[in-house]
Design a protein around this motif. Structure first.
Motif, short mmCIF file in Angstrom:
data_model
loop_
_atom_site.label_atom_id
_atom_site.label_comp_id
_atom_site.label_asym_id
_atom_site.label_seq_id
_atom_site.Cartn_x
_atom_site.Cartn_y
_atom_site.Cartn_z
N GLY A 20 84.47 37.54 -11.45
CA GLY A 20 84.18 37.35 -10.04
C GLY A 20 85.42 37.48 -9.18
N ILE A 21 85.52 36.60 -8.18
CA ILE A 21 86.65 36.67 -7.26
C ILE A 21 87.97 36.30 -7.94
CG2 ILE A 21 85.22 36.16 -5.26
CD1 ILE A 21 86.40 33.32 -5.32
N TYR A 22 87.87 35.65 -9.11
CA TYR A 22 89.09 35.21 -9.78
C TYR A 22 89.85 36.36 -10.45
CZ TYR A 22 87.33 30.59 -8.76
OH TYR A 22 86.87 29.48 -8.10
N SER A 23 89.34 37.57 -10.29
CA SER A 23 90.14 38.72 -10.69
C SER A 23 91.32 38.91 -9.77
CB SER A 23 89.27 39.99 -10.68
OG SER A 23 88.76 40.23 -9.37
N HIS A 24 91.20 38.39 -8.52
CA HIS A 24 92.27 38.54 -7.54
C HIS A 24 92.67 37.23 -6.87
CE1 HIS A 24 91.01 42.72 -7.94
NE2 HIS A 24 92.15 43.07 -7.39
N VAL A 25 91.85 36.21 -7.01
CA VAL A 25 92.13 34.93 -6.35
C VAL A 25 92.54 33.91 -7.41
CG1 VAL A 25 91.18 33.07 -4.94
CG2 VAL A 25 90.48 35.44 -4.52
N PRO A 26 93.73 33.31 -7.29
CA PRO A 26 94.14 32.30 -8.28
C PRO A 26 93.49 30.95 -8.01
CG PRO A 26 95.86 32.58 -6.64
CD PRO A 26 94.79 33.58 -6.30
N ARG A 27 93.25 30.22 -9.08
CA ARG A 27 92.75 28.84 -8.92
C ARG A 27 93.89 27.96 -8.43
NH1 ARG A 27 90.07 31.21 -13.06
NH2 ARG A 27 87.80 30.95 -13.12
N PRO A 28 93.57 26.88 -7.75
CA PRO A 28 94.61 26.00 -7.19
C PRO A 28 95.54 25.47 -8.26
CG PRO A 28 92.46 25.48 -6.25
CD PRO A 28 92.21 26.44 -7.37
N ALA A 29 96.76 25.11 -7.85
CA ALA A 29 97.78 24.66 -8.79
C ALA A 29 97.36 23.39 -9.51
CB ALA A 29 99.09 24.43 -8.04
N ASP A 30 96.65 22.45 -8.80
CA ASP A 30 96.26 21.20 -9.45
C ASP A 30 95.24 21.46 -10.55
OD1 ASP A 30 94.44 22.01 -7.54
OD2 ASP A 30 93.72 19.97 -7.15
N VAL A 31 94.39 22.48 -10.38
CA VAL A 31 93.43 22.82 -11.43
C VAL A 31 94.16 23.41 -12.63
CG1 VAL A 31 91.47 24.31 -12.02
CG2 VAL A 31 91.59 23.22 -9.76
N VAL A 32 95.15 24.26 -12.38
CA VAL A 32 95.90 24.89 -13.47
C VAL A 32 96.65 23.84 -14.27
CG1 VAL A 32 97.72 26.56 -14.01
CG2 VAL A 32 96.10 27.04 -12.18
N ILE A 33 97.28 22.90 -13.60
CA ILE A 33 98.07 21.91 -14.33
C ILE A 33 97.18 20.96 -15.12
CG2 ILE A 33 98.25 20.09 -12.57
CD1 ILE A 33 101.24 19.95 -13.25
N LYS A 34 95.97 20.70 -14.62
CA LYS A 34 95.03 19.87 -15.39
C LYS A 34 94.48 20.63 -16.59
CE LYS A 34 92.71 18.70 -11.68
NZ LYS A 34 91.68 18.12 -10.77
N ASN A 35 94.18 21.94 -16.40
CA ASN A 35 93.66 22.74 -17.51
C ASN A 35 94.74 23.07 -18.54
OD1 ASN A 35 91.12 22.81 -16.33
ND2 ASN A 35 91.48 24.79 -15.32
N ARG A 36 95.99 23.06 -18.07
CA ARG A 36 97.13 23.47 -18.91
C ARG A 36 97.01 24.93 -19.36
NH1 ARG A 36 101.31 20.03 -20.78
NH2 ARG A 36 101.36 18.27 -19.36
N PHE A 37 96.35 25.76 -18.57
CA PHE A 37 96.34 27.20 -18.82
C PHE A 37 96.09 27.93 -17.50
CE2 PHE A 37 91.78 26.24 -19.55
CZ PHE A 37 91.17 27.18 -18.72
N GLY A 38 96.46 29.20 -17.50
CA GLY A 38 96.25 30.05 -16.33
C GLY A 38 96.71 31.46 -16.61
N ASP A 39 96.19 32.41 -15.82
CA ASP A 39 96.65 33.79 -15.97
C ASP A 39 97.92 33.97 -15.14
OD1 ASP A 39 95.77 33.93 -13.38
OD2 ASP A 39 94.03 35.18 -13.81
N CYS A 40 98.37 35.22 -14.97
CA CYS A 40 99.67 35.45 -14.33
C CYS A 40 99.70 34.93 -12.89
CB CYS A 40 100.03 36.93 -14.40
SG CYS A 40 98.93 38.04 -13.49
N LYS A 41 98.63 35.20 -12.13
CA LYS A 41 98.65 34.78 -10.73
C LYS A 41 98.52 33.27 -10.60
CE LYS A 41 93.73 35.97 -10.25
NZ LYS A 41 93.60 36.45 -11.64
N GLU A 42 97.83 32.63 -11.55
CA GLU A 42 97.68 31.17 -11.49
C GLU A 42 98.96 30.46 -11.94
OE1 GLU A 42 92.83 31.24 -12.21
OE2 GLU A 42 94.18 30.90 -13.90
N LYS A 43 99.64 31.00 -12.94
CA LYS A 43 100.92 30.43 -13.34
C LYS A 43 101.97 30.66 -12.25
CE LYS A 43 102.22 30.31 -17.59
NZ LYS A 43 102.65 30.56 -18.98
N THR A 44 101.86 31.81 -11.57
CA THR A 44 102.76 32.08 -10.45
C THR A 44 102.53 31.09 -9.32
OG1 THR A 44 103.00 34.44 -10.92
CG2 THR A 44 103.24 33.77 -8.63
N LEU A 45 101.26 30.83 -8.98
CA LEU A 45 100.95 29.88 -7.90
C LEU A 45 101.44 28.49 -8.26
CD1 LEU A 45 99.59 29.44 -5.18
CD2 LEU A 45 97.45 29.02 -6.39
#
Length: 876
Positions: A316-341
């Motif tokens: 979906g939109i997450y091909s180009h839109v990163p998930r928020p930083a607080d979600v990434v740190i709770k999940n402890r994973f992310g793709d390149c744009k999410e780790k960048t954010l």
């Protein structure tokens, strides 16, 4: 009872509902042709030449129509199977879509066979496959593939099918961003491309490798049509740069410029700096442990790179839109744009103004060669400034270590910085910090076994790559692969100690050590044929990373490894020392800088030779116009990379004065003196009377040759026998306790000096006879030449017996040299012997029966005025 009947009724309803839902699920994948398309008949489409067909099939038709108004895309293809091998490819249909915002509809499947059309649409059984090609890397894109395996497809059939994919990624908003292919690597009969845009929308249209003028139809909407018959088939050579694309494309975009692309992408990256307990807890712990900003930055970078695993759901939109930083740190994973954010969020919270950078890891700076597009990028990284220096960091490289300023960034060349002000693109400097240094020590033992000690020092991205290898592979697997690598030097390699690693925690430098044993490395490969040792020392680690451009020519650019800095030192310790000299060979050109240095250090006992190699690439790719020049420069490396060590390990007790050689030289000298005294005193009456008082005609050339010949023989004596004086031939070859016992070689090396010394004395004697014009000269000269040929012939036969099949370079050179000498002397004998014996000038010049009082010095003086050079009449 009532309860049972009620449950039966509910069960019946559930069954009906399931059947209805299943039929609806299948039905949604099939449907009629859209009303907006133009029907294209593939019947008359054919290819230019079937000789260009590969894999046994070609496309009769490629029909693609895009409706930007309805956000619907129509695809229509016709494929022809020419042989049995192509049936697998032609009979399998598949097309994908993203169910988050798209749906797919199959319209028609037809088979054209022998002038008849078979409609197979109703019997096609579509299967829904949730194939995730990147799931092994932790990346899910959410795409679905509809797949069908057609029945009863035969050789010669044309399979025609069409489908639509409806819907557009919401992240694209209302922007138009399309690309159409106009050439393929297999033949195509016809390409029909159609684009429908809202009235008034004027996109930018660019062409890659071609220029096609579209038909434009104005109406309630605007249509662009490209109808291409029998397009050129494109082939791409191997080892091309990732950015290189020789295929034709039509690139269409409604973005007016790159600033507009940046504004759109910036709206997708929302950096929130509000409070979140997970982020604040992390930052509090980092601040307690580190008081300086540089240490806090390093700790944050290390956390994002190593503790947030690279993974993500990009549907979906997450091909180009990163998930928020607080979600990434709770999940402890992310793709390149999410780790960048996440990294940007953490850095901003400690006062470092960081920004996301979009780039294309394949196109690099060539992304600017195409129209502005949000799909131009495939990776996201971070940039920030610290104390006046700009840094780039890739949060997805989990194997980096050390302080952040030592973490090397790949050579991505160009990136788009997502911030409001300034130019959209920023240059990314080439990575010059990566260096591979390899130190290989070959320690030769008296037994011939050799210990190999290897130390490898890696910096920058090279260290990151090898650290990743050690993180993802077992030590035993790595050890075995490295051991197998060194079998290039020796078929049998034993591990003496397990590979050990160490690293510099500040700089991230990685060091590992290896220890091997090469049994029998420094011994003759076949002692029955040759006692000499010949070993090629090649820097295989460097050699394997170079492209020597073996193809005679290229039409596409050649990819070479860049950046690449290599330093390799091979140290060979030999207890018997070395007979080589210091040397330096280097090349400095537009493609690379290369040097090969030989350093010899001979001590009281033994010695070492160091082979020092340095290589630094200067270009990323080689253009076809530069290819020949690159080949020439690489040939220099190829010719100046191998160090060939040739050594004959004599028996220990053979190192003495070569008394046996001295004895046979004395015997030859004595025999020669006795022979010439006997001949000189013997009166020889000529059958001819003197008619020529002076030496003239062709005899002048013979006189010059006779005078030069003793000097050449003396030079060859010093060259051959002085180096041999430290080895006793008898002890070496005729002593049964010697490691090199060989009666044939012993006899050869002791008999040939006798003949060589004898020939030296006789050659001096011939000068005296020549200038005294004695009648004895003619028979002695002819006999000397004939015997010389016979001895040389026997010499070559014996050498062939001794050195047949030898791998020793010096022995092969001796064999070749003696064979050439035999041919040369034989030809000279066939010319000059008949001349001396039969010519009038010779018969009526050499008539004196008694010796005249002319000394050797007089003879030499008389001949010194003859300047023309002639071939020397060498002995054996």
């Amino acid at each position: 009872m009532t309860f049972v009947r009620t449950n039966n009724y509910l069960f019946f309803l559930l069954i009906l509902n399931f059947i209805f839902a299943s039929s609806l699920s299948i039905a949604q994948y099939k449907g009629p042709y859209p009303e907006w398309i133009k029907r294209v008949d593939p019947g008359n489409a054919s290819v230019t030449s079937r000789n260009e067909v590969k894999d046994g099939y070609y496309y009769a038709l490629v029909d693609e129509q895009y409706n930007a108004v309805l956000q619907s895309n129509f695809f229509h293809y016709a494929m022809c199977a020419l042989n049995e091998e192509a049936l697998t490819s032609v009979s399998q249909l598949e097309f994908g879509y993203d169910p988050d915002y798209q749906k797919a509809v199959l319209h028609s499947v037809k088979v054209h066979r022998n002038g008849h059309v078979i409609d197979k649409t109703s019997e096609v059984n579509l299967k829904k496959l949730n194939e995730e090609s990147e799931r092994s890397s932790g990346i899910l894109n959410g795409r679905v593939t509809l797949y069908a395996n057609l029945t009863d497809i035969r050789k010669g059939d044309i399979v025609e099918y069409s489908f639509s994919v409806i819907g557009q990624n919401p992240a694209q908003k209302n922007y138009l961003d399309h690309s159409f292919s106009t050439t393929y690597s297999i033949p195509v009969g016809r390409i029909y491309l159609r684009l429908i845009l809202p009235q008034g929308q004027k996109p930018s249209i660019a062409y890659n490798n071609g220029n096609y003028t579209p038909q434009i139809i104005q109406g309630s909407n605007t249509e662009y049509i490209w109808d291409i018959l029998k397009p050129e088939v494109k082939r791409m050579e191997a080892s091309v740069p990732e950015w290189y694309d020789p295929y034709g494309k039509i690139l269409i975009s409604s973005f007016r410029n790159w600033q507009e692309v940046r504004s759109h992408c910036l709206s997708l990256f929302e950096v929130k700096t509000g409070n979140d307990k997970h982020i604040e807890t992390l930052l509090d712990s980092i601040k307690r442990l580190h008081s300086e900003d540089k240490d806090r930055i390093s700790a944050i970078v290390d956390f994002v790179q190593a503790s947030i695993r690279y993974s993500g759901n990009e549907g979906g939109i997450y091909s180009h839109v990163p998930r928020p930083a607080d979600v990434v740190i709770k999940n402890r994973f992310g793709d390149c744009k999410e780790k960048t954010l996440l990294l940007i969020t953490l850095l901003r919270k400690i006062g470092i103004q960081a920004y996301p950078v979009l780039l294309n890891t394949y196109q690099k700076k060539h992304v600017m060669d195409y129209p502005p597009s949000m799909y131009a990028f495939n990776h996201a990284v971070v940039t920030f400034e610290y104390r006046g220096e700009r840094y780039f960091l890739d949060p997805t490289i989990s194997s980096q270590r050390g302080a952040f300023m030592f973490r090397t960034f790949p050579s991505y060349e160009l990136g788009m910085v997502l911030k409001e002000e300034g130019e959209p693109f920023i240059d990314i400097p080439d990575n010059q910090a990566s260096l591979t240094s390899i130190y290989e020590d070959f320690i030769i033992e008296p037994s011939g076994d050799t210990r190999l000690v290897v130390k490898t020092v890696l910096t920058g991205l090279t260290a990151d790559n090898f650290r990743y290898l050690f993180l993802t592979s077992s030590i035993s697997d790595i050890q075995e692969s490295y051991r197998a690598f060194y079998t290039k030097f020796n078929p049998e390699v034993k591990v003496l100690d397990t590979i050990k690693t160490e690293e510099n925690k500040e700089t991230g430098e990685l060091i590992f050590h290896e220890h091997y044993l090469l049994p029998g490395f420094w011994k003759p490969e076949d002692s029955a044929k040759s006692k000499s040792i010949t070993k090629d020392f090649i820097p295989y680690s460097l050699y394997d990373r170079l492209d020597f451009a073996k193809a005679p020519s290229r039409k596409d650019p050649l990819l070479v490894e860049y950046p690449m800095r290599y330093h390799q030192v091979m140290t060979i310790s030999n207890p018997n020392g070395w007979s080589v000299k210091n040397d330096l060979k280097e090349s400095n050109n537009t493609f690379f800088r290369y040097s090969f240095k030989t350093e010899v250090n001979s001590g009281i006992v033994g010695g070492t030779v160091r082979l020092i190699y340095n290589y630094e690439a200067r270009k990323k790719e080689i253009n076809p116009s530069e290819y020949k020049a690159y080949q020439t420069e690489m040939e220099f490396i190829n010719q100046n990379m191998v160090f060939t060590a040739v050594y004959t390990p004599y028996a220990t007790n053979s190192k003495t004065v070569n008394w046996s050689l001295l004895l046979v030289l004395f015997v030859g000298l004595a025999a020669g003196i006795v022979l010439v005294i006997y001949l000189y005193r013997k009166k020889h009456i000529s059958n001819y009377t003197k008619q020529y008082d002076t030496i003239g005609g062709w005899l002048i050339l013979i006189g010059i040759s006779l005078v030069v010949n003793p000097f050449l023989l003396l030079i060859s004596f010093f060259t051959m026998y002085i180096p041999e004086m430290k080895y006793d031939y008898y002890e070496l070859f005729l002593n049964v306790n010697s490691d090199f016992f060989s009666p044939l070689k012993g006899c050869y090396f002791l008999i040939m000096p006798v003949f060589n010394t004898l020939f030296l004395v006789v050659s001096v004697f011939l000068i005296v006879l020549f200038f005294q014009k004695k009648a004895l000269f003619r028979p002695v000269f002819c006999m000397f030449k004939i015997v010389n040929v016979v001895i040389l012939f026997i010499d070559v036969i014996v050498l062939h017996i001794m050195y047949s099949g030898t791998t020793d370079i010096s022995e092969r050179q001796v064999l070749s040299s003696e064979t050439n000498q035999l041919i040369k002397v034989f030809v000279g004998t066939m010319i000059w012997v008949p001349y001396i014996w039969y010519s009038e000038r010779s018969r009526y010049t050499f008539t004196n029966p008694e010796p005249e009082k002319v000394t050797l010095d007089d003879a030499v003086t008389q001949s010194s005025s003859h300047l023309p050079s002639v071939p020397s009449e060498d002995g054996v």
